[in-house]
Design an enzyme around this catalytic site. Sequence first.
Site, PDB file in Angstrom:
ATOM      1  N   TYR A  50      37.276  35.229  38.867  1.00 40.02           N
ATOM      2  CA  TYR A  50      37.414  35.622  37.462  1.00 40.02           C
ATOM      3  C   TYR A  50      38.846  35.455  36.955  1.00 40.02           C
ATOM      4  O   TYR A  50      39.063  34.798  35.923  1.00 40.02           O
ATOM      5  CB  TYR A  50      36.923  37.054  37.256  1.00 40.02           C
ATOM      6  CG  TYR A  50      36.993  37.495  35.814  1.00 40.02           C
ATOM      7  CD1 TYR A  50      36.082  37.012  34.884  1.00 40.02           C
ATOM      8  CD2 TYR A  50      37.978  38.379  35.383  1.00 40.02           C
ATOM      9  CE1 TYR A  50      36.149  37.402  33.550  1.00 40.02           C
ATOM     10  CE2 TYR A  50      38.051  38.777  34.061  1.00 40.02           C
ATOM     11  CZ  TYR A  50      37.128  38.288  33.145  1.00 40.02           C
ATOM     12  OH  TYR A  50      37.210  38.675  31.826  1.00 40.02           O
ATOM     13  N   THR A  77      33.294  46.403  27.113  1.00 36.94           N
ATOM     14  CA  THR A  77      32.263  45.441  26.734  1.00 36.94           C
ATOM     15  C   THR A  77      31.202  45.415  27.828  1.00 36.94           C
ATOM     16  O   THR A  77      31.262  46.182  28.794  1.00 36.94           O
ATOM     17  CB  THR A  77      32.862  44.030  26.576  1.00 36.94           C
ATOM     18  OG1 THR A  77      33.259  43.521  27.868  1.00 36.94           O
ATOM     19  CG2 THR A  77      34.077  44.053  25.650  1.00 36.94           C
ATOM     20  N   LYS A 105      40.243  32.682  34.059  1.00 35.80           N
ATOM     21  CA  LYS A 105      40.958  33.070  32.853  1.00 35.80           C
ATOM     22  C   LYS A 105      42.341  32.421  32.778  1.00 35.80           C
ATOM     23  O   LYS A 105      42.852  32.150  31.691  1.00 35.80           O
ATOM     24  CB  LYS A 105      41.061  34.595  32.764  1.00 35.80           C
ATOM     25  CG  LYS A 105      39.716  35.259  32.463  1.00 35.80           C
ATOM     26  CD  LYS A 105      39.125  34.718  31.168  1.00 35.80           C
ATOM     27  CE  LYS A 105      37.811  35.356  30.803  1.00 35.80           C
ATOM     28  NZ  LYS A 105      37.285  34.850  29.500  1.00 35.80           N
TER      29      LYS A 105
END
Length: 410
Positions: free
Chosen positions: A272, A309, A276
């Site tokens: 991850y 989120t 990014k």
Amino acid sequence: MAGRRDDRRPGPMRDHGQQAVGWGLADVPDLHGRQIVVTGADSGIGFEISRVLAGRGATVIMACRDVASAEAAAARIRADVSSRAAPAAGANAANADLVAAAAMPVTVSAARGSAGRERPSGVGWPSAAVGRAGAAGSSGLAGPTGIGGRRDVAARADVRVQRLDLASLTSVHAAAMQIRAACPRLDLLINNAGVMRPRVSATEDGLDPTLGINYVGHFALTGLLLDRLLATPHSRVITLSSLVYRIGRVRPAARGFVRRDPMWAPGSRAAYPTSKLAMLMFAIELQRRLGAAGAPTIAVAAHPGVARTGLVRELPVVMRAFMTDQMAPVMGWLIQDAQTGALAPIRAAVDPGVRGGDFYGPNGLFGSTGSPVPTRAGRTARNRDLGRLLWAESERITGVRYPLGPPATP
């Protein structure tokens, strides 16, 4: 060539003459006539971006893997915009000045945080006819009425759903073809969709799923839609990164995209942050190439800070406990809601003071919360040699060739 781990915290950059602290929804200009694609728009940051931009009159194409979820999200946006426009229209007819005055509290107000910086104390939806009109600038989004001649917010939301599975290059090509057929011009492409710990072991094309969905699919989609962006004056590509990019590593020359490479092995904790970092490097390298070509399009990056989120569900149990709504009063200095997190990419998308290559994020402690301001990307993300290697490897894997040459060596 291996990218070094970058632990440096981003520092503040120039303000471009715009309001650096307290930028909020009231600063979003009229967007009637704009066509915008937002990936991963059915939830989280992408949903909030779509809701705000559609509420300002833009046509928003919600590009999502789950069509049913996207249709439900689109219906919520339509209902929300319509419900807010109806009473505001009546109030406008009675007294436009009272409407403007009532809208003022909606602007993101500033509150002193523990680090002594100002951060938004809350974010609200703007009512019709609200807000300060941004000053028009050469890098602003030109349109029928101009930045300074805004209309009321939309009476109805023009949101459309497009199926897009970023884990499949075949799906990316199909979605791009359909978007191109519907949009002879494109004002904004917002590369937002992302996963943290996907349940599949590999993408359809044999790549690590986190890398494939978060980065490779977006690289291909942007390249396939680039001519539509280049045909539109003042268009932008907005790419979402994350604070965790600092611990990512990109090794394109070491076949870093191949699934059997340990760095990209399914379930790797590094996947991850590395994806990014790749997203941020892509935005910076894309801007170098757009700038060298004298293109009318700019590339900008943004990150939402630490926001609650749907990705929270993919965190370890202990971390999830701190990300709940119940913990918000205690953790507000470090964690913000999705609506506040969406301010950085929204500002990157619509603020006329934004410049190509900028990187927007919150201005609070560690960049986790606060008002959206330009920040400085770390050295690894700005490494030109690494950026070129990543670009070449991305074109090789996707088969998508951009009509842009490499920038000249400074």
